[in-house]
Design a protein around this motif. Structure first.
Motif, short mmCIF file in Angstrom:
data_model
loop_
_atom_site.label_atom_id
_atom_site.label_comp_id
_atom_site.label_asym_id
_atom_site.label_seq_id
_atom_site.Cartn_x
_atom_site.Cartn_y
_atom_site.Cartn_z
N VAL A 124 72.29 25.60 30.47
CA VAL A 124 72.20 24.97 31.79
C VAL A 124 71.59 25.94 32.80
O VAL A 124 70.73 25.56 33.60
CB VAL A 124 73.60 24.50 32.26
N ARG A 176 69.49 28.16 32.35
CA ARG A 176 68.04 28.27 32.10
C ARG A 176 67.29 27.00 32.49
O ARG A 176 66.08 26.93 32.34
CB ARG A 176 67.79 28.58 30.63
N GLY A 177 68.03 25.99 32.96
CA GLY A 177 67.39 24.73 33.33
C GLY A 177 67.16 23.81 32.17
O GLY A 177 66.41 22.83 32.29
N GLU A 178 67.80 24.07 31.04
CA GLU A 178 67.64 23.26 29.84
C GLU A 178 68.74 22.20 29.75
O GLU A 178 69.69 22.20 30.53
CB GLU A 178 67.66 24.16 28.60
N HIS A 213 71.18 19.52 34.77
CA HIS A 213 71.33 20.45 35.90
C HIS A 213 72.68 20.26 36.60
O HIS A 213 72.77 20.22 37.83
CB HIS A 213 70.19 20.28 36.91
N LYS A 257 67.40 24.92 48.93
CA LYS A 257 66.21 24.82 48.07
C LYS A 257 65.33 26.06 48.20
O LYS A 257 64.72 26.51 47.25
CB LYS A 257 65.40 23.57 48.43
N ASP A 289 65.85 18.69 39.96
CA ASP A 289 65.90 19.86 39.08
C ASP A 289 65.59 21.16 39.80
O ASP A 289 65.29 22.18 39.17
CB ASP A 289 64.93 19.67 37.90
N SER A 290 65.70 21.16 41.15
CA SER A 290 65.36 22.37 41.90
C SER A 290 66.47 23.42 41.82
O SER A 290 66.21 24.61 42.02
CB SER A 290 65.08 22.03 43.37
N LEU A 291 67.70 22.98 41.58
CA LEU A 291 68.80 23.90 41.31
C LEU A 291 69.89 23.14 40.57
O LEU A 291 69.81 21.94 40.37
CB LEU A 291 69.33 24.56 42.59
N ILE A 292 70.92 23.87 40.15
CA ILE A 292 72.02 23.30 39.38
C ILE A 292 73.19 23.05 40.32
O ILE A 292 73.50 23.90 41.18
CB ILE A 292 72.43 24.26 38.24
N PRO A 313 71.02 35.00 36.93
CA PRO A 313 71.37 33.77 37.64
C PRO A 313 72.42 34.02 38.72
O PRO A 313 73.24 34.93 38.62
CB PRO A 313 71.92 32.86 36.54
N THR A 319 70.47 29.86 41.84
CA THR A 319 70.42 29.13 40.58
C THR A 319 71.37 27.94 40.61
O THR A 319 71.01 26.83 40.20
CB THR A 319 70.82 30.04 39.41
#
Length: 379
Positions: free
Chosen positions: A10, A12-14, A348, A281, A310-313, A264, A286
């Motif tokens: 997560v 890592r944005g995956e 995310h 943003k 998907d700009s952040l979690i 992160p 992260t």
């Protein structure tokens, strides 16, 4: 996936196999749960995650007291007294320098079982004038090798202890604004930025340098991520424009140290934040926690998901104060399921509460929270 693999994915944005379920736990709840006075945010949190079966993000304080208040330095003598006054716990910190004393007085409701994690309110701020800040600035000691070694050693210990149960994410010395607001009244800070900008810039840059110095060490540590306290500069006391001009440049200068190192960050604001969404943003963080709903905050998970995409979690936003402690287990399970269905759309997301689990939360409700979230967690 293991909990560790899931959380790192997560970050890592995956898209992992399922949404991580990670209640925020600290000393208060750990002391209550394990019924002991002295508790560890690392080892007791690990034990709790094993018992309840959630994906652990350790949130230990490496240094509950910053290095410059831990011991004496040249021209910098530290004295700390703690006393019980009726039903209150009073802590007084006195710094003696060649040009005078600096004193901070803090108080909290006395609770013997949670003295290690007690949350103090400030009665007297250490820096109440420009003259006091000049003394602080002149004599405040620099970090020493032992301070860096302590962080690096703590990172090794935490990584070995947690294994595949989750990730290590300690609190650093501060978000910059939070750190300054520990020693200065935030009302004065809000005014200084508008009425004495040179002075404001002076102390904000001084404390930013302090945060940067620690973040450089954390950037090279074995900790998986770094927690950043950002709840003081919230949407209830300042506009987005004010935040962008007088807060964001300092926060971002510190955050960039970790971002450039690939470390992160988990930025914590458990209150009003909606008007600060554009700033978040731009900040380079992260994860933003905790997407707090009313009455603690002004955020809804659905709106936050739509805005940030998907700009952040996002991490949050189950109400652990007005709902988790008082609802039935069935109601908690249903609400957790519904929140997970909202939060997991597009990834995310880390399922959590709007802040830390509180003393007095029924165990059956915590189990229902995890159970309900788990039923809807798979992608």
């Amino acid at each position: 996936m293991t909990s560790r693999e899931r959380l790192l994915s997560v970050l890592r944005g995956e898209m992992p196999d399922r949404v991580p379920i990670s209640p925020f736990v600290q000393e208060e709840y750990l002391s209550y749960y394990f019924n002991k006075k002295n508790t560890s945010r690392l080892h007791d949190a690990i034990a709790l995650s094993k018992e309840l079966g959630f994906d652990l993000i350790t949130r230990q304080y490496i240094n509950p007291t910053p290095y410059f208040l831990q011991r004496d330095f040249e021209n910098w003598k530290v004295a700390v007294t703690k006393e019980k006054v009726e039903d209150n716990y009073i802590r007084t910190t006195t710094i003696t320098t060649p040009e005078g004393e600096l004193k901070q007085v803090e108080g909290a409701e006395y609770n013997e079982k949670i003295l290690a994690g007690i949350h103090f309110s400030t009665i007297k701020y250490m820096l109440q004038s420009q003259e006091e800040f000049e003394i602080f600035k002149k004599y405040c000691p620099k970090r020493e090798k032992q301070d860096d070694d302590h962080i690096l050693g703590s990172g090794v210990e935490a990584r070995e202890a947690i294994g595949d149960l989750g990730i290590t994410c300690p609190w650093g010395i501060g978000g910059v604004y939070n750190l300054v607001a520990t020693y200065m009244d935030v009302q004065d800070m809000l005014c200084d930025a508008l009425t004495d900008e040179e002075y404001y810039e002076d102390y904000m840059n001084f404390f930013t340098d302090m945060v940067v110095d620690e973040y450089k060490v954390l950037a090279g540590s074995e900790f998986d991520a770094v927690g950043i306290q950002g709840n003081i500069a919230n949407g209830a006391i300042m506009s987005n424009e004010y935040f962008d001009e007088f807060v964001l440049p300092y926060e971002k200068r510190a955050i960039d140290i970790l971002k450039e190192a690939g470390k992160p960050t988990v930025y914590h604001n458990c209150g009003n934040a909606k008007i600060l969404y554009p700033s978040y943003k731009k900040s380079g963080i992260t994860v933003w926690e905790t997407v707090s709903p009313k009455p603690q905050g002004d955020n809804t998970l659905e709106e936050a998901k739509e805005y940030f995409k998907d700009s952040l979690i996002l991490s949050g936003n189950f109400d652990q104060i007005n709902f988790l402690k008082t609802a039935s287990a069935d109601e908690v399970e249903k609400a957790a399921y519904e929140q997970m269905m909202t939060g997991k759309k597009g990834g995310h997301f880390i399922f959590s509460c709007s802040d830390y689990l509180e003393i007095g939360t029924p165990l059956e409700n915590v189990k229902a929270l995890i159970r309900g979230a788990s039923q809807a967690a798979k992608y």
